[in-house]
Design an enzyme around this catalytic site. Structure first.
Site, PDB file in Angstrom:
ATOM      1  N   ARG A  43       0.820  -1.215   0.000  1.00  0.00           N
ATOM      2  CA  ARG A  43       0.000   0.000   0.000  1.00  0.00           C
ATOM      3  C   ARG A  43       0.848   1.257   0.000  1.00  0.00           C
ATOM      4  O   ARG A  43       0.321   2.357  -0.028  1.00  0.00           O
ATOM      5  CB  ARG A  43      -0.928   0.000   1.219  1.00  0.00           C
ATOM      6  CG  ARG A  43      -2.028  -1.032   1.094  1.00  0.00           C
ATOM      7  CD  ARG A  43      -3.062  -0.852   2.171  1.00  0.00           C
ATOM      8  NE  ARG A  43      -4.139  -1.800   1.977  1.00  0.00           N
ATOM      9  CZ  ARG A  43      -4.943  -2.204   2.943  1.00  0.00           C
ATOM     10  NH1 ARG A  43      -4.786  -1.747   4.168  1.00  0.00           N
ATOM     11  NH2 ARG A  43      -5.908  -3.064   2.701  1.00  0.00           N
ATOM     12  N   GLU A  75      -1.303  -8.500  -5.591  1.00  0.00           N
ATOM     13  CA  GLU A  75      -2.620  -9.099  -5.850  1.00  0.00           C
ATOM     14  C   GLU A  75      -2.497 -10.578  -6.209  1.00  0.00           C
ATOM     15  O   GLU A  75      -3.309 -11.390  -5.792  1.00  0.00           O
ATOM     16  CB  GLU A  75      -3.344  -8.338  -6.967  1.00  0.00           C
ATOM     17  CG  GLU A  75      -3.905  -6.993  -6.530  1.00  0.00           C
ATOM     18  CD  GLU A  75      -4.919  -7.122  -5.399  1.00  0.00           C
ATOM     19  OE1 GLU A  75      -5.578  -8.167  -5.291  1.00  0.00           O
ATOM     20  OE2 GLU A  75      -5.035  -6.175  -4.605  1.00  0.00           O
ATOM     21  N   GLN A  87      -5.576 -16.669  -2.514  1.00  0.00           N
ATOM     22  CA  GLN A  87      -5.522 -17.918  -1.731  1.00  0.00           C
ATOM     23  C   GLN A  87      -4.515 -17.878  -0.586  1.00  0.00           C
ATOM     24  O   GLN A  87      -4.200 -18.914  -0.028  1.00  0.00           O
ATOM     25  CB  GLN A  87      -5.145 -19.128  -2.607  1.00  0.00           C
ATOM     26  CG  GLN A  87      -5.701 -19.128  -3.981  1.00  0.00           C
ATOM     27  CD  GLN A  87      -7.013 -19.855  -4.063  1.00  0.00           C
ATOM     28  OE1 GLN A  87      -7.491 -20.365  -3.061  1.00  0.00           O
ATOM     29  NE2 GLN A  87      -7.613 -19.887  -5.216  1.00  0.00           N
ATOM     30  N   THR A  88      -3.928 -16.726  -0.292  1.00  0.00           N
ATOM     31  CA  THR A  88      -2.875 -16.700   0.730  1.00  0.00           C
ATOM     32  C   THR A  88      -3.104 -15.536   1.693  1.00  0.00           C
ATOM     33  O   THR A  88      -3.509 -14.451   1.274  1.00  0.00           O
ATOM     34  CB  THR A  88      -1.488 -16.555   0.040  1.00  0.00           C
ATOM     35  OG1 THR A  88      -1.413 -17.498  -1.021  1.00  0.00           O
ATOM     36  CG2 THR A  88      -0.359 -16.826   1.008  1.00  0.00           C
ATOM     37  N   LEU A 125       4.901 -20.515  -0.961  1.00  0.00           N
ATOM     38  CA  LEU A 125       3.616 -19.792  -1.097  1.00  0.00           C
ATOM     39  C   LEU A 125       2.528 -20.693  -1.672  1.00  0.00           C
ATOM     40  O   LEU A 125       1.345 -20.418  -1.509  1.00  0.00           O
ATOM     41  CB  LEU A 125       3.777 -18.588  -2.035  1.00  0.00           C
ATOM     42  CG  LEU A 125       4.023 -17.216  -1.429  1.00  0.00           C
ATOM     43  CD1 LEU A 125       4.021 -16.161  -2.517  1.00  0.00           C
ATOM     44  CD2 LEU A 125       2.991 -16.856  -0.369  1.00  0.00           C
ATOM     45  N   CYS A 136     -16.255  -7.453   8.871  1.00  0.00           N
ATOM     46  CA  CYS A 136     -17.361  -8.310   8.412  1.00  0.00           C
ATOM     47  C   CYS A 136     -16.814  -9.714   8.153  1.00  0.00           C
ATOM     48  O   CYS A 136     -16.800 -10.210   7.031  1.00  0.00           O
ATOM     49  CB  CYS A 136     -17.998  -7.712   7.150  1.00  0.00           C
ATOM     50  SG  CYS A 136     -19.600  -8.443   6.794  1.00  0.00           S
TER      51      CYS A 136
HETATM   52 FE1  SF4 Z   1     -21.047  -6.999   8.058  1.00  0.00          FE
HETATM   53 FE2  SF4 Z   1     -23.403  -5.792   8.113  1.00  0.00          FE
HETATM   54 FE3  SF4 Z   1     -22.271  -6.550  10.369  1.00  0.00          FE
HETATM   55 FE4  SF4 Z   1     -21.250  -4.540   8.960  1.00  0.00          FE
HETATM   56  S1  SF4 Z   1     -23.222  -4.582   9.979  1.00  0.00           S
HETATM   57  S2  SF4 Z   1     -20.103  -6.217   9.921  1.00  0.00           S
HETATM   58  S3  SF4 Z   1     -21.641  -5.195   6.873  1.00  0.00           S
HETATM   59  S4  SF4 Z   1     -22.973  -7.883   8.736  1.00  0.00           S
END
Ligand code: SF4
Length: 373
Positions: A43, A55, A60-61, A98, A210
């Site tokens: 980054r 990328e 897969q890693t 890898l 999430c």
């Molecule tokens: Fe995922 Fe929705 Fe929870 Fe945010 S609010 S972490 S988008 S499930």
């Protein structure tokens, strides 16, 4: 209206959120990313070459595994021209450990094409990028949006999960139709500018907040826009992918010595570790012993021209490759008869001190360290 009625039937972002809410979602996500983004080596640059390498390695890693590989790889191959000019064995040596070695071979092939067809420059045109080996829609979108801020969507494991939950979609995201709708949604959610940051932010939120199990909704900046959260369905969305059954394999690896050297063979195109070197490795039904030498010798002779006559089993290693769980029994073959076929570039007796120069399979490297002790 019951909570479950909030669950979207369509994935177009503009049918889930109106324009004002979409802008709010974009702003919230970018603001969160500004404060929460991890400082990762790839980054720190917007050079498309560096973004491309990262990328491909990240497919897969895990991020933590990729970091040292990425840094070493860029030190050894700082630009497209250097990578294109390198022998494949050196590229594979820097990829060793890898896994999914096809990625390294395709990367190398793509670098050669970039030199041959694009003057050593990474193209800015998405169709030219997608024509390169190993680059699909996701990778092209990630490279060009991150490096050039191109308005291209991305969709990978983290964003599949995040977008499915945001839209409250209960459709299987692994079907062609489900994938198409998620791509449409990723595209229609993109802001007009800062697309690279927006795409990175989607992936970061999917990776850190999430998460597949127990998403941290309390910390999520997009919670007010999340249909799965509103319907309390975040643990059920997306539908889990059916995992392929694990298959157990047993193999024998032979350390065949001649003087201070050991025999290596090179895996051929189409084989699992194509391009890598290894100690001769053969299918076996059980731990090798003197009694079943013949069962090992037939395939060994067919491939190398040699047959062993004294076997001393040593260690067994276990590792998993894709859906295979492999038990590899290493044996020392102290005597052999026959001779290597002439002009075979895929078979070599190698000094122990030279083993470090060869790209080996993960288990091949383990064995090389064992016999070097
Ligand atoms: Fe995922 Fe929705 Fe929870 Fe945010 S609010 S972490 S988008 S499930």
């Amino acid at each position: 209206m019951s909570a479950k009625r909030h669950v979207a039937r369509s994935y177009f972002a503009d049918t889930v959120w109106d324009a004002a809410e979409r802008r709010c979602l974009q702003r919230r996500l970018l603001r969160w990313f500004g404060g929460a983004a991890r400082d990762l080596p790839w980054r720190r640059s917007r050079d498309p070459y560096a973004v491309w390498i990262s990328e491909i390695m990240l497919q897969q890693t895990q991020v933590a595994t990729v970091i040292p590989y990425f840094e070493r790889f860029l030190r050894q191959f700082p630009d497209i021209a250097t990578l294109a000019a390198a022998p494949e064995s050196l590229v594979l040596r820097h990829w060793e450990g890898l896994g999914y070695y096809r990625r390294a071979r395709q990367l190398h092939e793509a670098a050669k094409r970039l030199v041959g067809q694009h003057g050593g420059q990474f193209p800015r045109d998405v169709n030219q990028v997608r024509a390169l080996p190993g680059i699909g829609r996701y990778t092209a979108g990630a490279i060009l949006s991150i490096a050039c801020d191109a308005r291209l969507p991305i969709l990978e494991a983290n964003t599949v999960r995040l977008l499915s939950r945001l839209a409250g979609s209960r459709e299987d995201p692994h079907t062609t139709a489900g994938q198409q709708r998620l791509w449409q949604m990723a595209e229609s959610l993109l802001p007009n500018k800062n697309c690279g940051a927006f795409n990175k932010a989607l992936m970061e939120l999917g990776s850190l907040v999430c998460t597949p199990r127990q998403p941290r909704c309390d910390e999520c900046p997009l919670r007010p826009h999340c249909r799965a959260f509103a319907a309390r369905l975040q643990e059920q969305i997306p539908l889990a992918k059916t995992k392929p059954a694990v298959e157990d394999l047993r193999q024998a690896a032979l350390v065949i010595r001649r003087g201070g050297r050991v025999l290596l063979w090179q895996w051929q195109p189409g084989e699992r570790w194509a391009g890598l070197w290894d100690f001769p490795r053969l299918p076996s039904a059980a731990k090798p012993s003197q009694a079943d030498l013949a069962a090992l010798n037939d395939p060994l002779t067919a491939r190398t021209g040699l047959a062993t006559s004294q076997l001393k089993p040593s260690a067994t290693t276990k590792n998993s490759v894709t859906r295979f769980r492999i038990s590899l029994d290493c044996s020392h073959a102290f005597a052999f008869r026959g001779r290597l076929a002439r002009k075979r570039s895929d078979l070599r007796f190698v000094r122990l001190t030279e083993l470090d120069e060869y790209p080996l399979s993960t288990t091949g490297r383990k064995i090389s360290r064992m016999i070097a002790r």
